[in-house]
Design a protein around this motif. Structure first.
Motif, PDB file in Angstrom:
ATOM      1  N   UNK A  30       3.642 -19.909 -13.022  1.00 37.82           N
ATOM      2  CA  UNK A  30       2.716 -20.589 -12.116  1.00 37.82           C
ATOM      3  C   UNK A  30       2.578 -19.817 -10.804  1.00 37.82           C
ATOM      4  N   UNK A  31       3.704 -19.349 -10.295  1.00 40.27           N
ATOM      5  CA  UNK A  31       3.674 -18.618  -9.032  1.00 40.27           C
ATOM      6  C   UNK A  31       3.041 -17.246  -9.224  1.00 40.27           C
ATOM      7  N   UNK A  32       3.288 -16.642 -10.380  1.00 37.00           N
ATOM      8  CA  UNK A  32       2.761 -15.298 -10.630  1.00 37.00           C
ATOM      9  C   UNK A  32       1.241 -15.311 -10.609  1.00 37.00           C
ATOM     10  N   UNK A  33       0.639 -16.342 -11.211  1.00 39.80           N
ATOM     11  CA  UNK A  33      -0.817 -16.413 -11.235  1.00 39.80           C
ATOM     12  C   UNK A  33      -1.367 -16.377  -9.809  1.00 39.80           C
ATOM     13  N   UNK A  34      -0.740 -17.193  -8.963  1.00 38.25           N
ATOM     14  CA  UNK A  34      -1.180 -17.264  -7.578  1.00 38.25           C
ATOM     15  C   UNK A  34      -0.930 -15.936  -6.856  1.00 38.25           C
ATOM     16  N   UNK A  35       0.251 -15.382  -7.087  1.00 37.25           N
ATOM     17  CA  UNK A  35       0.626 -14.171  -6.379  1.00 37.25           C
ATOM     18  C   UNK A  35      -0.251 -12.981  -6.805  1.00 37.25           C
ATOM     19  N   UNK A 190      -1.501   3.131  -0.531  1.00 36.94           N
ATOM     20  CA  UNK A 190      -1.363   1.885  -1.279  1.00 36.94           C
ATOM     21  C   UNK A 190      -2.703   1.377  -1.796  1.00 36.94           C
ATOM     22  N   UNK A 191      -3.680   2.240  -1.895  1.00 32.27           N
ATOM     23  CA  UNK A 191      -4.999   1.870  -2.424  1.00 32.27           C
ATOM     24  C   UNK A 191      -5.369   2.867  -3.525  1.00 32.27           C
ATOM     25  N   UNK A 192      -6.477   2.636  -4.224  1.00 33.99           N
ATOM     26  CA  UNK A 192      -6.883   3.578  -5.271  1.00 33.99           C
ATOM     27  C   UNK A 192      -7.107   5.005  -4.762  1.00 33.99           C
ATOM     28  N   UNK A 193      -7.208   5.171  -3.456  1.00 33.40           N
ATOM     29  CA  UNK A 193      -7.359   6.516  -2.887  1.00 33.40           C
ATOM     30  C   UNK A 193      -6.221   7.415  -3.361  1.00 33.40           C
ATOM     31  N   UNK A 194      -5.023   6.797  -3.482  1.00 35.52           N
ATOM     32  CA  UNK A 194      -3.836   7.563  -3.860  1.00 35.52           C
ATOM     33  C   UNK A 194      -3.950   8.209  -5.230  1.00 35.52           C
ATOM     34  N   UNK A 195      -4.803   7.608  -6.077  1.00 35.17           N
ATOM     35  CA  UNK A 195      -4.802   8.045  -7.455  1.00 35.17           C
ATOM     36  C   UNK A 195      -5.829   9.122  -7.777  1.00 35.17           C
ATOM     37  N   UNK A 196      -6.656   9.428  -6.804  1.00 37.21           N
ATOM     38  CA  UNK A 196      -7.774  10.323  -7.117  1.00 37.21           C
ATOM     39  C   UNK A 196      -7.486  11.768  -6.718  1.00 37.21           C
ATOM     40  N   UNK A 197      -8.312  12.648  -7.282  1.00 40.05           N
ATOM     41  CA  UNK A 197      -8.296  14.067  -6.934  1.00 40.05           C
ATOM     42  C   UNK A 197      -9.614  14.346  -6.222  1.00 40.05           C
ATOM     43  N   UNK A 365       2.124  -4.396  -5.405  1.00 38.22           N
ATOM     44  CA  UNK A 365       2.549  -5.773  -5.174  1.00 38.22           C
ATOM     45  C   UNK A 365       3.718  -5.756  -4.203  1.00 38.22           C
ATOM     46  N   UNK A 366       3.471  -6.262  -3.018  1.00 34.62           N
ATOM     47  CA  UNK A 366       4.549  -6.240  -2.048  1.00 34.62           C
ATOM     48  C   UNK A 366       5.420  -7.472  -2.229  1.00 34.62           C
ATOM     49  N   UNK A 367       6.724  -7.294  -2.011  1.00 36.91           N
ATOM     50  CA  UNK A 367       7.689  -8.386  -2.169  1.00 36.91           C
ATOM     51  C   UNK A 367       7.727  -9.189  -0.883  1.00 36.91           C
ATOM     52  N   UNK A 368       6.684  -9.933  -0.605  1.00 33.14           N
ATOM     53  CA  UNK A 368       6.699 -10.668   0.653  1.00 33.14           C
ATOM     54  C   UNK A 368       7.233 -12.085   0.464  1.00 33.14           C
ATOM     55  N   UNK A 369       7.477 -12.740   1.574  1.00 41.36           N
ATOM     56  CA  UNK A 369       7.960 -14.114   1.604  1.00 41.36           C
ATOM     57  C   UNK A 369       6.912 -15.024   0.955  1.00 41.36           C
ATOM     58  N   UNK A 370       7.331 -16.088   0.253  1.00 45.05           N
ATOM     59  CA  UNK A 370       6.340 -16.951  -0.387  1.00 45.05           C
ATOM     60  C   UNK A 370       5.278 -17.463   0.588  1.00 45.05           C
ATOM     61  N   UNK A 371       4.055 -17.473   0.150  1.00 43.18           N
ATOM     62  CA  UNK A 371       2.972 -17.943   1.012  1.00 43.18           C
ATOM     63  C   UNK A 371       2.895 -19.466   0.971  1.00 43.18           C
ATOM     64  N   UNK A 372       2.072 -20.004   1.845  1.00 49.15           N
ATOM     65  CA  UNK A 372       1.909 -21.466   1.900  1.00 49.15           C
ATOM     66  C   UNK A 372       1.489 -22.003   0.539  1.00 49.15           C
TER      67      UNK A 372
END
Lengths: 409, 236
Positions: A30-35, A190-197, A365-372
């Motif tokens: 349930x939390x994963x869907x939201x996250x 941390x965006x798709x920019x990292x993956x391109x040439x 996916x950052x390991x942040x504190x649970x959101x509201x």
């Protein structure tokens, strides 16, 4: 009471543990869907900032946005260099960066562009791209790698690579004749920019040009860096003009074009995906419910065995209300433990899959504190557990009244 | 205020949708007395004990415990009254299997402030003293109750019923699972401990041979107007 409930639960370790695991897994889901939803949206929103309009050949806005910025999917049409030059020369435009897509290096997208990309592309909070090593390409047959691309290809400044036509991992036509030199590696974003040439438009033209010379009638008569491009990123001098310009480009005379505002199109995309999100939510809520019903079953089944226990408690002066509270406490303890375990499980999964997800999709996916919203969901699970526990608690209450001290088993 | 610890007047009781089980015109137990209540199985003994413990209430008549009319108390206050004033020992399965022997004894004072206040020492120490006097080793005291023998379990139950010195001890055939030798020793210990506390004892059994250890003895069939054969069908 708490001690009594805990000890009673510990006495039924195995079944209680299984219930906790079942509920924990469902809570994690349930939390994963939201996250996932929240972080994907955040990641996407972070990827483009500072770009006011994106213009490309006529087609769906979503496709244009996903292909041009996120390197998801491909573009079948192109827009002509003439249209790009015309648009770029308008008074309202502060900067215009052409990009040409469709090639790859070992499955990683190649973005052919100009040095304007490095200057004007912004992500997250108006952050500019920075070089980790080397420099931005200045000449033909030079490439700059995104941080992730450098890692995946295991290339560094000074190495060379070959570009393949098409975006698949295995391409039929590798342009081996044109080794491209790596001249720079970008800082991680941390965006798709990292993956391109990144290469210059001319590099791609040369690579293709050789191929097309074999097939015939391609002449480099004009001094254009490219005949056509996939899309153009635009920055405006006056931001509020975006809407008007979008309309103008959408009804561009010379050729059919599509223009979009990245933020708005993303929002539309989320709206479209909302149905799927709701479905996933509904399904994970059902899974939680199944877990809770499992707990209910265990509590109800245990009541029969626990009639003597209840009679003993009655004999030492516990009222029916106390027994009711005892059962509710047990259920709430189970759901609380399970919810916290579910949260832990989510973090564990996230932590262990973070790397894989990032290399596969470019989403960090950052390991942040649970959101509201996540606290809300967990709260709802505990409340649901509490409400369901009223059933066995009520049964225990009735049972203790009818049994009294003499258990008729 | 009467001097009786327990006094029943015109008590009539029947289980829902069944014929009357009890009809007792008058019965009383002296304060600090030890009473053996004898009755054949199925004569309504357990029912009478439920009434005395205030778990069930008679349809008619008055039950006075220590000068308090049980009928005047709400269900909640009857629970509290039981916690404060009555120690209860079942025939068997007296203990919560997942608590240690010691914690089971402490249950006796968990629901009663009054009984906690009567303790001279901390509850743990008192429980420990009782169990030691009843012959349980330190190790056994900390074992889960489920691991004790039946005889040991009954002794733990006795300690629980007596901790905090309740005025009334009700024992429902607590020795039925013990052999004669252990039974006599159990009863002696029980009476000795309750005597020290000044506790009134009502000991229910079907075994008339125990009568010599008690001050008083009542045949349930002598005080109950419902004949045993009728009650037998109702009282399992």
């Amino acid at each position: 009471m708490l001690k009594l409930a805990t000890k009673s639960l510990l006495n039924r370790k195995v079944s209680v543990l299984l219930t906790v695991v079942a509920i924990a897994v469902s809570v994690a889901l349930l939390l994963a869907v939201e996250r996932v939803k929240e972080q994907v949206q955040e990641n996407f929103a972070n990827t483009v900032s500072g770009t006011d309009l994106i213009v490309g050949p006529r087609g769906s806005q979503t496709q244009l946005l996903l292909a041009s910025v996120f390197h998801i999917g491909s573009m079948t049409n192109t827009m002509s260099w003439a249209s790009f030059e015309d648009i770029a020369s308008r008074r309202e435009i502060s900067w215009a960066v052409p990009i040409s897509l469709g090639d790859s290096v070992q499955g990683l997208p190649v973005v052919a562009t100009t040095d304007g990309y490095f200057k004007h592309y912004k992500y997250a909070n108006q952050q500019a791209l920075e070089l980790n090593q080397g420099r931005w390409f200045e000449a033909n047959e030079q490439a700059v790698l995104g941080a992730e691309a450098a890692q995946q290809l295991q290339k560094n400044v000074g190495d060379s690579l070959t570009i393949a036509h098409g975006s698949g991992g295995l391409s039929f036509s590798e342009h081996d004749q044109h080794p491209i030199a790596v001249v720079g590696v970008l800082e991680r974003t941390g965006t798709p920019v990292d993956q391109a040439v990144y290469v210059s438009l001319e590099t791609i033209e040369t690579v293709h040009g050789i191929e097309q010379q074999h097939s015939d009638e391609h002449h480099h008569e004009h001094h254009h860096p490219a005949e056509s491009i996939s899309a153009a990123l635009l920055g405006l001098k006056v931001k509020p003009l975006a809407l008007r310009l979008q309309r103008e480009f959408n009804t561009y005379d010379a050729e059919p074009l599509t223009a979009l505002m990245p933020g708005l199109t993303l929002q539309q995309l989320w709206k479209t995906l909302n149905v799927f999100e709701q479905t996933l939510n509904g399904m994970s809520a059902l899974v939680v419910l199944i877990g809770l019903i499992g707990m209910l079953t265990i509590l109800l089944a245990s009541l029969r065995e626990r009639r003597r226990e209840m009679a003993v408690l009655r004999a030492v002066g516990a009222g029916p209300v106390t027994l009711f509270t005892l059962l509710v406490t047990e259920a709430v303890l189970v759901t609380l433990a399970a919810t916290l375990a579910g949260l832990g499980l989510l973090y564990a999964l996230q932590w262990s899959l973070q790397g894989v997800i990032h290399t596969q999709t470019g989403i960090l996916f950052s390991l942040n504190f649970p959101t509201a919203a996540e606290w809300w969901r967990m709260g709802l699970v505990v409340v649901a557990g509490f409400l369901l526990s009223l059933i066995p608690a009520w049964r225990a209450y009735r049972q203790s009244l009818s049994d009294g001290l003499t258990v008729k088993v | 205020m009467s001097t009786a610890a327990v006094e029943l007047t015109d008590v009539k009781f029947s289980w829902p949708a069944q014929r009357p089980t009890l009809d007792i015109p008058h019965w009383q137990v002296e304060q600090a007395g030890t009473m053996l209540l004898r009755g054949a199985s199925g004569s309504g003994k357990s029912t009478l004990l439920s009434l005395l413990a205030g778990v069930n209430t008679p349809q008619q008549g008055k039950i006075e415990l220590l000068g308090t009319d049980l009928a005047r108390l709400s269900a909640r206050n009857r629970d509290k009254f039981r916690a404060d004033h009555i120690g209860y020992i079942f025939q068997q399965f007296n203990l919560l299997p997942y608590l240690s022997a010691l914690d089971n004894v402490l249950l006796g004072v968990q629901f009663s402030k009054q009984r906690r206040q009567r303790l001279r020492d901390p509850a743990e120490k008192t429980a420990n003293d009782y169990l030691t006097r009843l012959g349980l080793s330190q190790r056994q005291q900390h074992q889960p109750a489920a691991e004790l023998s039946v005889g040991q379990q009954q002794r733990v139950a006795a300690a629980r019923a007596l901790i905090g010195a309740p005025e009334l001890l009700i024992a429902d055939e607590p020795t039925s699972a013990l052999d004669a030798d252990r039974r006599d020793r159990f009863i002696n210990l029980l009476l000795e401990l309750s005597n020290a506390n000044g506790t009134t004892v009502i000991f229910v059994t079907h075994d008339a041979s125990l009568a010599k250890q008690f001050q008083f003895c009542t045949e349930l069939s002598d005080i109950n107007r419902v004949t045993s054969s009728l009650a037998e069908a109702d009282d399992a």
